[in-house]
Scaffold this motif. Structure first.
Motif, PDB file in Angstrom:
ATOM      1  N   LEU A 148      -6.097  14.450  10.840  1.00 52.09           N
ATOM      2  CA  LEU A 148      -6.378  14.197  12.241  1.00 52.09           C
ATOM      3  C   LEU A 148      -5.151  13.576  12.902  1.00 52.09           C
ATOM      4  O   LEU A 148      -4.289  13.010  12.227  1.00 52.09           O
ATOM      5  CB  LEU A 148      -7.559  13.220  12.388  1.00 52.09           C
ATOM      6  CG  LEU A 148      -8.909  13.632  11.806  1.00 52.09           C
ATOM      7  CD1 LEU A 148      -9.861  12.436  11.821  1.00 52.09           C
ATOM      8  CD2 LEU A 148      -9.499  14.786  12.609  1.00 52.09           C
ATOM      9  N   GLY A 149      -5.084  13.655  14.224  1.00 53.62           N
ATOM     10  CA  GLY A 149      -4.069  12.925  14.955  1.00 53.62           C
ATOM     11  C   GLY A 149      -4.417  11.446  14.986  1.00 53.62           C
ATOM     12  O   GLY A 149      -5.538  11.044  14.662  1.00 53.62           O
ATOM     13  N   VAL A 150      -3.445  10.623  15.408  1.00 58.72           N
ATOM     14  CA  VAL A 150      -3.665   9.175  15.387  1.00 58.72           C
ATOM     15  C   VAL A 150      -4.833   8.772  16.274  1.00 58.72           C
ATOM     16  O   VAL A 150      -5.648   7.920  15.907  1.00 58.72           O
ATOM     17  CB  VAL A 150      -2.379   8.435  15.809  1.00 58.72           C
ATOM     18  CG1 VAL A 150      -2.636   6.932  15.928  1.00 58.72           C
ATOM     19  CG2 VAL A 150      -1.265   8.694  14.807  1.00 58.72           C
TER      20      VAL A 150
ATOM     21  N   HIS B 181       6.952   6.612   7.902  1.00 60.42           N
ATOM     22  CA  HIS B 181       6.196   6.225   9.099  1.00 60.42           C
ATOM     23  C   HIS B 181       5.688   4.797   8.992  1.00 60.42           C
ATOM     24  O   HIS B 181       4.506   4.515   9.195  1.00 60.42           O
ATOM     25  CB  HIS B 181       5.022   7.187   9.322  1.00 60.42           C
ATOM     26  CG  HIS B 181       5.424   8.622   9.434  1.00 60.42           C
ATOM     27  ND1 HIS B 181       6.155   9.112  10.486  1.00 60.42           N
ATOM     28  CD2 HIS B 181       5.212   9.672   8.604  1.00 60.42           C
ATOM     29  CE1 HIS B 181       6.368  10.405  10.316  1.00 60.42           C
ATOM     30  NE2 HIS B 181       5.816  10.763   9.180  1.00 60.42           N
ATOM     31  N   ILE B 182       6.605   3.882   8.673  1.00 60.50           N
ATOM     32  CA  ILE B 182       6.236   2.474   8.545  1.00 60.50           C
ATOM     33  C   ILE B 182       7.140   1.641   9.452  1.00 60.50           C
ATOM     34  O   ILE B 182       8.363   1.789   9.438  1.00 60.50           O
ATOM     35  CB  ILE B 182       6.376   1.984   7.085  1.00 60.50           C
ATOM     36  CG1 ILE B 182       5.324   2.667   6.196  1.00 60.50           C
ATOM     37  CG2 ILE B 182       6.221   0.463   7.000  1.00 60.50           C
ATOM     38  CD1 ILE B 182       5.453   2.316   4.729  1.00 60.50           C
ATOM     39  N   ALA B 183       6.517   0.775  10.259  1.00 56.46           N
ATOM     40  CA  ALA B 183       7.268  -0.185  11.057  1.00 56.46           C
ATOM     41  C   ALA B 183       7.738  -1.298  10.137  1.00 56.46           C
ATOM     42  O   ALA B 183       6.931  -2.051   9.597  1.00 56.46           O
ATOM     43  CB  ALA B 183       6.399  -0.736  12.183  1.00 56.46           C
ATOM     44  N   LEU B 184       9.054  -1.402   9.941  1.00 52.23           N
ATOM     45  CA  LEU B 184       9.614  -2.327   8.960  1.00 52.23           C
ATOM     46  C   LEU B 184       9.891  -3.714   9.530  1.00 52.23           C
ATOM     47  O   LEU B 184      10.067  -4.665   8.767  1.00 52.23           O
ATOM     48  CB  LEU B 184      10.913  -1.760   8.388  1.00 52.23           C
ATOM     49  CG  LEU B 184      10.781  -0.476   7.573  1.00 52.23           C
ATOM     50  CD1 LEU B 184      12.172   0.013   7.181  1.00 52.23           C
ATOM     51  CD2 LEU B 184       9.933  -0.700   6.340  1.00 52.23           C
TER      52      LEU B 184
ATOM     53  N   LEU C 277       0.826  -1.214   0.000  1.00 55.91           N
ATOM     54  CA  LEU C 277       0.000   0.000   0.000  1.00 55.91           C
ATOM     55  C   LEU C 277       0.859   1.262   0.000  1.00 55.91           C
ATOM     56  O   LEU C 277       0.521   2.249  -0.660  1.00 55.91           O
ATOM     57  CB  LEU C 277      -0.903   0.020   1.240  1.00 55.91           C
ATOM     58  CG  LEU C 277      -1.926  -1.102   1.395  1.00 55.91           C
ATOM     59  CD1 LEU C 277      -2.660  -0.942   2.724  1.00 55.91           C
ATOM     60  CD2 LEU C 277      -2.921  -1.104   0.245  1.00 55.91           C
ATOM     61  N   HIS C 278       1.960   1.235   0.754  1.00 57.58           N
ATOM     62  CA  HIS C 278       2.786   2.428   0.941  1.00 57.58           C
ATOM     63  C   HIS C 278       4.242   2.050   0.708  1.00 57.58           C
ATOM     64  O   HIS C 278       4.880   1.439   1.567  1.00 57.58           O
ATOM     65  CB  HIS C 278       2.607   2.992   2.345  1.00 57.58           C
ATOM     66  CG  HIS C 278       1.183   3.294   2.702  1.00 57.58           C
ATOM     67  ND1 HIS C 278       0.492   4.353   2.165  1.00 57.58           N
ATOM     68  CD2 HIS C 278       0.315   2.644   3.512  1.00 57.58           C
ATOM     69  CE1 HIS C 278      -0.741   4.362   2.648  1.00 57.58           C
ATOM     70  NE2 HIS C 278      -0.868   3.334   3.471  1.00 57.58           N
ATOM     71  N   GLU C 279       4.777   2.418  -0.436  1.00 60.74           N
ATOM     72  CA  GLU C 279       6.135   2.046  -0.802  1.00 60.74           C
ATOM     73  C   GLU C 279       7.143   2.788   0.067  1.00 60.74           C
ATOM     74  O   GLU C 279       7.021   3.987   0.314  1.00 60.74           O
ATOM     75  CB  GLU C 279       6.386   2.376  -2.270  1.00 60.74           C
ATOM     76  CG  GLU C 279       7.730   1.894  -2.792  1.00 60.74           C
ATOM     77  CD  GLU C 279       7.884   2.156  -4.280  1.00 60.74           C
ATOM     78  OE1 GLU C 279       8.970   1.903  -4.807  1.00 60.74           O
ATOM     79  OE2 GLU C 279       6.909   2.619  -4.910  1.00 60.74           O
ATOM     80  N   VAL C 280       8.145   2.058   0.534  1.00 58.05           N
ATOM     81  CA  VAL C 280       9.188   2.658   1.358  1.00 58.05           C
ATOM     82  C   VAL C 280      10.160   3.418   0.466  1.00 58.05           C
ATOM     83  O   VAL C 280      10.635   2.905  -0.547  1.00 58.05           O
ATOM     84  CB  VAL C 280       9.939   1.565   2.155  1.00 58.05           C
ATOM     85  CG1 VAL C 280      11.078   2.183   2.958  1.00 58.05           C
ATOM     86  CG2 VAL C 280       8.974   0.835   3.071  1.00 58.05           C
TER      87      VAL C 280
ATOM     88  N   LEU D 128      -0.759   1.455  13.404  1.00 63.00           N
ATOM     89  CA  LEU D 128      -0.174   2.793  13.500  1.00 63.00           C
ATOM     90  C   LEU D 128       0.402   3.231  12.159  1.00 63.00           C
ATOM     91  O   LEU D 128       0.212   4.380  11.729  1.00 63.00           O
ATOM     92  CB  LEU D 128       0.909   2.806  14.577  1.00 63.00           C
ATOM     93  CG  LEU D 128       1.663   4.123  14.767  1.00 63.00           C
ATOM     94  CD1 LEU D 128       0.704   5.243  15.153  1.00 63.00           C
ATOM     95  CD2 LEU D 128       2.754   3.966  15.837  1.00 63.00           C
ATOM     96  N   SER D 129       1.096   2.336  11.469  1.00 67.93           N
ATOM     97  CA  SER D 129       1.664   2.666  10.161  1.00 67.93           C
ATOM     98  C   SER D 129       0.568   3.017   9.171  1.00 67.93           C
ATOM     99  O   SER D 129       0.680   3.986   8.404  1.00 67.93           O
ATOM    100  CB  SER D 129       2.495   1.488   9.634  1.00 67.93           C
ATOM    101  OG  SER D 129       3.588   1.203  10.480  1.00 67.93           O
ATOM    102  N   LEU D 130      -0.516   2.240   9.162  1.00 65.12           N
ATOM    103  CA  LEU D 130      -1.633   2.511   8.248  1.00 65.12           C
ATOM    104  C   LEU D 130      -2.266   3.866   8.546  1.00 65.12           C
ATOM    105  O   LEU D 130      -2.555   4.646   7.631  1.00 65.12           O
ATOM    106  CB  LEU D 130      -2.683   1.411   8.373  1.00 65.12           C
ATOM    107  CG  LEU D 130      -2.334   0.053   7.769  1.00 65.12           C
ATOM    108  CD1 LEU D 130      -3.333  -1.006   8.227  1.00 65.12           C
ATOM    109  CD2 LEU D 130      -2.311   0.122   6.243  1.00 65.12           C
ATOM    110  N   LEU D 131      -2.475   4.161   9.824  1.00 68.67           N
ATOM    111  CA  LEU D 131      -3.121   5.415  10.198  1.00 68.67           C
ATOM    112  C   LEU D 131      -2.227   6.622   9.907  1.00 68.67           C
ATOM    113  O   LEU D 131      -2.700   7.655   9.436  1.00 68.67           O
ATOM    114  CB  LEU D 131      -3.493   5.384  11.679  1.00 68.67           C
ATOM    115  CG  LEU D 131      -4.605   4.393  12.048  1.00 68.67           C
ATOM    116  CD1 LEU D 131      -4.672   4.197  13.554  1.00 68.67           C
ATOM    117  CD2 LEU D 131      -5.954   4.869  11.510  1.00 68.67           C
ATOM    118  N   LYS D 132      -0.929   6.495  10.179  1.00 68.78           N
ATOM    119  CA  LYS D 132      -0.023   7.615   9.918  1.00 68.78           C
ATOM    120  C   LYS D 132       0.099   7.915   8.426  1.00 68.78           C
ATOM    121  O   LYS D 132       0.327   9.063   8.034  1.00 68.78           O
ATOM    122  CB  LYS D 132       1.356   7.333  10.519  1.00 68.78           C
ATOM    123  CG  LYS D 132       1.451   7.670  12.001  1.00 68.78           C
ATOM    124  CD  LYS D 132       2.876   7.614  12.486  1.00 68.78           C
ATOM    125  CE  LYS D 132       3.020   8.314  13.822  1.00 68.78           C
ATOM    126  NZ  LYS D 132       2.865   9.778  13.732  1.00 68.78           N
TER     127      LYS D 132
END
Length: 376
Positions: free
Chosen positions: A353-355, A139-142, A99-102, A342-346
């Motif tokens: 909005l905040g998390v 903002h992704i936990a790898l 979904l979100h490329e590093v 958390l990664s998806l929301l950020k």
């Protein structure tokens, strides 16, 4: 959109081994999908996951076969206690990076965190300590590795580096990870490092400290040195930060002992408080690349993103430190769910909005929840 979301989730969890031996009532992908959606929406334990899933059964049926219903909270607990965390982590990382490329070449911060209430006195189980890798820009936990004590970070970091793609990236680690073997592993893996140096490497620490003490008097004018400064005011104080990165000097005694070492650095923060008093904080670093002053400053400050953007959010927004989940692998797997949520929301940009409020929005709005799951 619901069908697309279900296909996307199912594709990434096909390789996850179902730990149940007997004929199953609830498909494993259902259990994983329900748990992830519930944690996104504010659930912080298995009771909340089961309750949320029952309330949202009709919505879940849009993209899951819900003919068997929703498992009890004990069933959720038992399944997550038995799932292998390493396999689960690979599936979750595959899902979120699709979904979100590093970003190529970015800063990857590695740091540890203890789940304080994951201990179990009855079984003499110590609290687990998670060593995590955080992509600062995305903002992704790898990835993460579980240890049974903070002192084992030294052995956990190499295991974590083994599962990361660090080619072209800049890896930052605090002083616990300032080890020659770790520096070598990063360089061999095609990455670069910026490692904090403290008293656990006394000779190196003394050498860097002495070098800068000798050259800061003339502002490093006689050596190859790059610098950066920043000034910030707020919260009743002013923070002045100064960064110096010097090209590895000829004859530096410790230089040959560290694979790829190209530069030594200093970061100094001077804080002026409202009453006029000042506090000083000076830290020392080694680096395998002679970065620009600004890039060195970004790497140093970017490392603290793992504290502010990951660990702080997990404690304050997801209540990780207060979580008493501890059966089998359930604590580690629930930690993986939190980090993925958390990664998806950020990375969601559809609402500013905040998390914490994004979790509330995911609980209230079926549309918003799908937007998060679909990477919008």
């Amino acid at each position: 959109m619901g069908a697309k979301a279900s296909v996307r989730i199912a594709e990434h969890f096909e390789g996850l081994t179902d730990p149940r031996r007997r004929e199953v009532t609830y498909p494993l992908v259902n259990i994983v999908a329900m748990a992830l959606c519930a944690v996104l929406s504010g659930a912080d334990d298995f009771v909340a996951i089961a309750d949320w899933s029952r309330e949202k059964k009709d919505w879940l049926a849009r993209f899951l076969d819900m003919s068997s219903g929703v498992p009890s909270h004990d069933r959720f607990n038992a399944v997550f206690a038995a799932i292998k965390p390493a396999e689960f982590e690979k599936c979750l990382l595959s899902f979120i990076t699709a979904l979100h490329e590093v970003t190529e070449g970015q800063v990857i911060a590695i740091d540890g965190k203890t789940l304080r209430r994951s201990f179990d006195a009855a079984s003499s189980k110590a609290p687990i300590h998670m060593v995590s890798a955080w992509a600062s820009a995305n903002h992704i936990a790898l990835g993460q590795v579980v240890t049974d004590a903070k002192s084992n970070e030294i052995t956990a970091i190499p295991k974590l580096l083994d599962i990361l793609e660090i080619q072209g990236c800049l890896v930052t680690i605090d002083a616990m990870g300032c080890q020659r073997e770790i520096a070598e592993q990063i360089v061999v893996g095609g990455g670069d490092y910026v490692l904090a140096v403290k008293g656990n490497q006394p000779k190196l620490h003394t050498a860097i400290k002495g070098f800068f003490a000798a050259h800061l008097e003339d502002d490093c004018s006689g050596i190859d040195c790059r610098r950066s400064e920043s000034y910030e005011k707020g919260h009743g104080r002013q923070d002045d930060r100064y960064y110096y990165l010097a090209k590895l000097p000829d004859g530096f005694d410790e230089g040959s002992k560290w694979r790829g070492l190209k530069a030594i650095g200093l970061a100094c923060r001077i804080t002026t408080h409202a009453d006029g008093t000042q506090t000083h904080d000076t830290r020392y670093y080694i680096a395998s690349r002679y970065l620009s002053g600004q890039k060195f400053a970004d790497a140093v400050r970017g490392h603290w993103a793992i504290e502010n953007a990951l660990h702080w959010q997990l404690d304050v927004t997801f209540g990780e430190d207060q979580c008493r989940i501890r059966k089998g692998h359930a604590d580690a797997n629930f930690s993986l769910l939190r980090r993925t949520a958390l990664s998806l929301l950020k990375n969601n940009t559809s609402r500013k909005l905040g998390v914490k409020n994004k979790r509330l929005a995911a609980a209230w709005s079926d549309q918003y929840r799908l937007e998060v799951l679909c990477g919008r």
